[in-house]
Design a protein around this motif. Structure first.
Motif, PDB file in Angstrom:
ATOM      1  N   CYS A   1       0.788  -1.230   0.000  1.00  0.00           N
ATOM      2  CA  CYS A   1       0.000   0.000   0.000  1.00  0.00           C
ATOM      3  C   CYS A   1       0.828   1.291   0.000  1.00  0.00           C
ATOM      4  CB  CYS A   1      -1.003   0.002   1.150  1.00  0.00           C
ATOM      5  SG  CYS A   1      -0.607  -1.040   2.538  1.00  0.00           S
ATOM      6  N   CYS A   2       2.031   1.286   0.521  1.00  0.00           N
ATOM      7  CA  CYS A   2       2.874   2.498   0.461  1.00  0.00           C
ATOM      8  C   CYS A   2       3.113   2.931  -0.987  1.00  0.00           C
ATOM      9  CB  CYS A   2       4.223   2.245   1.129  1.00  0.00           C
ATOM     10  SG  CYS A   2       4.218   2.614   2.882  1.00  0.00           S
ATOM     11  N   ALA A   3       3.017   1.982  -1.911  1.00  0.00           N
ATOM     12  CA  ALA A   3       3.248   2.312  -3.322  1.00  0.00           C
ATOM     13  C   ALA A   3       2.201   3.297  -3.836  1.00  0.00           C
ATOM     14  CB  ALA A   3       3.238   1.048  -4.163  1.00  0.00           C
TER      15      ALA A   3
ATOM     16  N   GLY B   1       8.216   3.777   4.674  1.00  0.00           N
ATOM     17  CA  GLY B   1       7.154   3.240   5.502  1.00  0.00           C
ATOM     18  C   GLY B   1       7.630   2.197   6.502  1.00  0.00           C
ATOM     19  N   SER B   2       6.796   1.979   7.529  1.00  0.00           N
ATOM     20  CA  SER B   2       7.156   1.077   8.623  1.00  0.00           C
ATOM     21  C   SER B   2       7.429  -0.342   8.144  1.00  0.00           C
ATOM     22  CB  SER B   2       6.022   1.036   9.647  1.00  0.00           C
ATOM     23  OG  SER B   2       5.709   2.328  10.040  1.00  0.00           O
ATOM     24  N   CYS B   3       6.645  -0.822   7.178  1.00  0.00           N
ATOM     25  CA  CYS B   3       6.826  -2.211   6.726  1.00  0.00           C
ATOM     26  C   CYS B   3       8.212  -2.416   6.122  1.00  0.00           C
ATOM     27  CB  CYS B   3       5.758  -2.581   5.703  1.00  0.00           C
ATOM     28  SG  CYS B   3       4.155  -2.812   6.443  1.00  0.00           S
ATOM     29  N   ALA B   4       8.621  -1.495   5.242  1.00  0.00           N
ATOM     30  CA  ALA B   4       9.944  -1.628   4.625  1.00  0.00           C
ATOM     31  C   ALA B   4      11.044  -1.376   5.658  1.00  0.00           C
ATOM     32  CB  ALA B   4      10.075  -0.653   3.462  1.00  0.00           C
TER      33      ALA B   4
ATOM     34  N   PRO C   1       9.837   7.244   7.890  1.00  0.00           N
ATOM     35  CA  PRO C   1       8.886   6.589   8.796  1.00  0.00           C
ATOM     36  C   PRO C   1       7.435   6.890   8.413  1.00  0.00           C
ATOM     37  CG  PRO C   1       9.800   8.540   9.832  1.00  0.00           C
ATOM     38  CD  PRO C   1      10.440   8.445   8.479  1.00  0.00           C
ATOM     39  N   GLY C   2       6.498   6.091   8.974  1.00  0.00           N
ATOM     40  CA  GLY C   2       5.075   6.351   8.764  1.00  0.00           C
ATOM     41  C   GLY C   2       4.351   5.149   8.206  1.00  0.00           C
ATOM     42  N   CYS C   3       3.022   5.166   8.350  1.00  0.00           N
ATOM     43  CA  CYS C   3       2.205   4.062   7.837  1.00  0.00           C
ATOM     44  C   CYS C   3       0.886   4.599   7.313  1.00  0.00           C
ATOM     45  CB  CYS C   3       1.954   3.029   8.933  1.00  0.00           C
ATOM     46  SG  CYS C   3       0.843   1.684   8.417  1.00  0.00           S
ATOM     47  N   PRO C   4       0.795   4.978   6.078  1.00  0.00           N
ATOM     48  CA  PRO C   4       1.903   5.167   5.149  1.00  0.00           C
ATOM     49  C   PRO C   4       2.489   6.576   5.309  1.00  0.00           C
ATOM     50  CG  PRO C   4      -0.166   5.612   4.023  1.00  0.00           C
ATOM     51  CD  PRO C   4      -0.518   5.262   5.439  1.00  0.00           C
TER      52      PRO C   4
HETATM   53  S1  SF4 Z   1       3.678   0.909   6.207  1.00  0.00           S
HETATM   54 FE1  SF4 Z   1       1.445   0.894   6.317  1.00  0.00          FE
HETATM   55  S2  SF4 Z   1       0.801   1.739   4.346  1.00  0.00           S
HETATM   56 FE2  SF4 Z   1       2.954   1.128   4.103  1.00  0.00          FE
HETATM   57  S3  SF4 Z   1       2.870  -0.963   3.310  1.00  0.00           S
HETATM   58 FE3  SF4 Z   1       2.971  -1.107   5.536  1.00  0.00          FE
HETATM   59  S4  SF4 Z   1       0.834  -1.259   6.177  1.00  0.00           S
HETATM   60 FE4  SF4 Z   1       0.827  -0.482   4.083  1.00  0.00          FE
END
Ligand code: SF4
Length: 185
Positions: free
Chosen positions: A59-61, A122-125, A152-155
């Protein structure tokens, strides 16, 4: 000897005229010539043409696409997307990275020419984020490829990614281009 403040002979006139010509040539030159170092001039061009890979994993994409769109407009910093890693200076890891995808990202990174840069978006990466307990999720892309800037951040909002790009530009501007820096993960 008597001091004179006017020009009397032809010889004196010519000397005076030469001095005036030299001075005006010097002034023209100082307006148009700039002295700098090779590193600075090369880095100025490199920092303002960071082409990034058209690529995202979750989703960050969507935020990455928004950042490249007309409102945030990454193009104004000289950053445009390219569909092949062979023409890219930058890869933005936008989204959750699964273990299966991690090996593909490593291949894409290896295909990019040097010098190359990575923004973890983003937090996931950055660290696995919401899904860090998932059996299939990589807890941070820096376990596979070296990261230059973490956002940082989501997203993260487009403003945050733009800030990340500006930080990377500053990093590129401070590099010694002709000295190869070894990056490690
Ligand atoms: S950081 Fe949040 S928005 Fe980005 S990929 Fe992870 S869940 Fe999705």
């Amino acid at each position: 000897m008597e001091k004179r403040d006017h020009i009397e002979t032809r010889e004196e006139y010519r000397t005076k005229e030469n001095e005036v010509q030299e001075w005006s040539a010097y002034q023209k030159l100082s307006d148009n010539v700039l002295f700098t170092s090779l590193d600075k001039i090369l880095n100025l061009g490199r920092a303002n043409s960071l082409w990034y890979l058209l690529f995202g994993t979750a989703c960050c994409a969507i935020e990455l696409m928004q950042t490249g769109g007309p409102r945030a407009d990454l193009d104004r910093f000289g950053s445009v997307f390219r569909p092949t890693p062979r023409q890219c200076d930058l890869i933005i890891i936008a989204g959750t990275v699964t273990l299966k995808m991690a090996s593909r990202i490593k291949i894409l990174y290896d295909q990019m020419p040097e010098p190359k840069y990575v923004i973890s978006m983003g937090s996931c990466a950055n660290c696995g984020g919401l899904f860090d307990l998932g059996y299939s999720v990589l807890r941070g892309i820096d376990k596979v490829i070296p990261v230059d800037v973490y956002v940082p951040g989501c997203p993260p909002r487009p403003e945050a990614l733009t800030e990340g790009l500006l930080v990377l530009q500053q990093k590129v501007k401070n590099e010694k281009f002709l000295v190869k820096e070894k990056k490690s993960i």
